[in-house]
Design a protein around this motif. Structure first.
Motif, short mmCIF file in Angstrom:
data_model
loop_
_atom_site.label_atom_id
_atom_site.label_comp_id
_atom_site.label_asym_id
_atom_site.label_seq_id
_atom_site.Cartn_x
_atom_site.Cartn_y
_atom_site.Cartn_z
N PHE A 1 0.82 -1.21 0.00
CA PHE A 1 0.00 0.00 0.00
C PHE A 1 0.86 1.27 0.00
N ILE A 2 2.01 1.24 0.66
CA ILE A 2 2.94 2.38 0.60
C ILE A 2 3.41 2.57 -0.84
N ALA A 3 3.76 1.47 -1.50
CA ALA A 3 4.19 1.55 -2.91
C ALA A 3 3.06 2.10 -3.78
N LEU A 4 1.86 1.62 -3.56
CA LEU A 4 0.72 2.14 -4.34
C LEU A 4 0.50 3.62 -4.08
N GLY A 5 0.68 4.04 -2.83
CA GLY A 5 0.51 5.45 -2.49
C GLY A 5 1.55 6.34 -3.14
N THR A 6 2.67 5.76 -3.52
CA THR A 6 3.71 6.50 -4.23
C THR A 6 3.49 6.45 -5.75
N ILE A 7 3.05 5.30 -6.24
CA ILE A 7 2.90 5.08 -7.68
C ILE A 7 1.61 5.70 -8.23
N VAL A 8 0.50 5.56 -7.52
CA VAL A 8 -0.80 6.03 -8.04
C VAL A 8 -0.77 7.53 -8.37
N GLY B 1 0.36 5.73 6.29
CA GLY B 1 0.08 7.15 6.13
C GLY B 1 1.27 8.04 6.43
N LEU B 2 2.05 7.67 7.45
CA LEU B 2 3.23 8.48 7.80
C LEU B 2 4.33 8.36 6.75
N ILE B 3 4.56 7.15 6.25
CA ILE B 3 5.68 6.90 5.35
C ILE B 3 5.40 7.33 3.92
N THR B 4 4.19 7.10 3.43
CA THR B 4 3.89 7.30 2.01
C THR B 4 4.24 8.70 1.49
N PRO B 5 3.76 9.79 2.09
CA PRO B 5 4.11 11.11 1.51
C PRO B 5 5.59 11.45 1.66
N LEU B 6 6.21 10.98 2.73
CA LEU B 6 7.64 11.27 2.92
C LEU B 6 8.47 10.51 1.89
N LEU B 7 8.15 9.23 1.68
CA LEU B 7 8.86 8.44 0.68
C LEU B 7 8.63 9.01 -0.72
N SER B 8 7.39 9.37 -1.02
CA SER B 8 7.08 9.96 -2.31
C SER B 8 7.86 11.26 -2.52
N SER B 9 7.96 12.05 -1.48
CA SER B 9 8.71 13.31 -1.56
C SER B 9 10.17 13.05 -1.89
N VAL B 10 10.76 12.08 -1.21
CA VAL B 10 12.18 11.76 -1.44
C VAL B 10 12.39 11.17 -2.83
N LEU B 11 11.49 10.28 -3.25
CA LEU B 11 11.68 9.59 -4.53
C LEU B 11 11.26 10.40 -5.74
N MET C 1 -3.17 9.97 -3.47
CA MET C 1 -2.32 9.33 -2.45
C MET C 1 -3.15 8.87 -1.25
N HIS C 2 -4.27 9.50 -1.02
CA HIS C 2 -5.08 9.18 0.14
C HIS C 2 -5.71 7.80 0.06
N LEU C 3 -6.08 7.38 -1.14
CA LEU C 3 -6.83 6.14 -1.32
C LEU C 3 -6.10 4.90 -0.79
N PRO C 4 -4.85 4.65 -1.20
CA PRO C 4 -4.17 3.45 -0.68
C PRO C 4 -4.01 3.46 0.84
N GLY D 1 -5.18 15.57 -13.78
CA GLY D 1 -5.49 16.74 -12.98
C GLY D 1 -4.61 16.84 -11.75
N PRO D 2 -4.75 17.95 -11.03
CA PRO D 2 -3.89 18.20 -9.87
C PRO D 2 -4.24 17.29 -8.68
N SER D 3 -3.21 16.88 -7.96
CA SER D 3 -3.38 15.99 -6.81
C SER D 3 -4.22 16.61 -5.71
N GLN D 4 -4.12 17.93 -5.51
CA GLN D 4 -4.88 18.56 -4.44
C GLN D 4 -6.37 18.59 -4.73
N VAL D 5 -6.75 18.24 -5.95
CA VAL D 5 -8.16 18.15 -6.30
C VAL D 5 -8.66 16.70 -6.16
#
Length: 170
Positions: free
Chosen positions: A14-21, A59-69, A39-42, A31-35
């Motif tokens: 699910f962390i991987a999906l939250g980064t890939i989706v 939830g804690l790891i997904t946005p941080l990992l996505s930010s780094v990657l 990332m919230h769904l996984p 469209g824009p992610s803020q709309v």
């Protein structure tokens, strides 16, 4: 595979999906992610299926990992606030799903995550001497994000119910 290992592997999925989706979403020009909040769904599905601790970690790891990657979201201040927000979603939905139904768990987690995000954003603004406007914040998280909220209300219960039927998450 023992249940702890299975839970760990599924959380990582699910962390991987939250980064890939979100990346796939942008590559397809949807469209824009803020709309649409892809990332919230996984994270919400992870918490509902695997419980509050897995949901919190996802939830804690997904946005941080996505930010780094990927550079999205920017680590400060958005990534940090999102990590706390998404961690709250995962924790709350995972806890409440055991005590209620998917709808109550989802709606309460959506509200709790946005409340926590607002508090974190206000704290960050206070520490950085930036302005934090409550009206602008509420407009962003409830009006701008309305399509994403509707998507969550449709897809999270649907995915939850379909995946429960597979018995893969018992």
């Amino acid at each position: 595979m023992n249940s702890k290992t299975k839970r760990l592997v599924m959380t990582a999925l699910f962390i991987a999906l939250g980064t890939i989706v979100p990346q796939a979403f942008h590559m397809l020009g949807l469209g824009p992610s803020q709309v649409f909040l892809p990332m919230h769904l996984p994270v919400m599905i992870c918490g509902s299926l695997l419980g509050p601790i897995a949901g919190l970690i996802c939830g804690l790891i997904t946005p941080l990992l996505s930010s780094v990657l990927t550079g999205m979201p920017p680590l400060m201040p958005v990534g940090l606030a999102m990590a706390v927000e998404l961690g709250t979603y995962g924790l709350v939905i995972g806890y409440l799903i055991k005590k209620s139904n998917i709808w109550i768990a989802l709606i309460v987690s959506m509200l709790a995550g946005r409340l926590v995000n607002g508090i974190v954003n206000a704290l960050i603004a206070g520490f950085s001497a930036s302005a934090f406007g409550i009206t602008a914040y509420l407009t962003t998280v409830f009006v701008t994000a309305l399509p994403g909220l509707v998507i969550q209300l449709i897809l999270v219960p649907l995915c939850y119910k379909l995946l429960v039927k597979t018995r893969l998450f018992e």
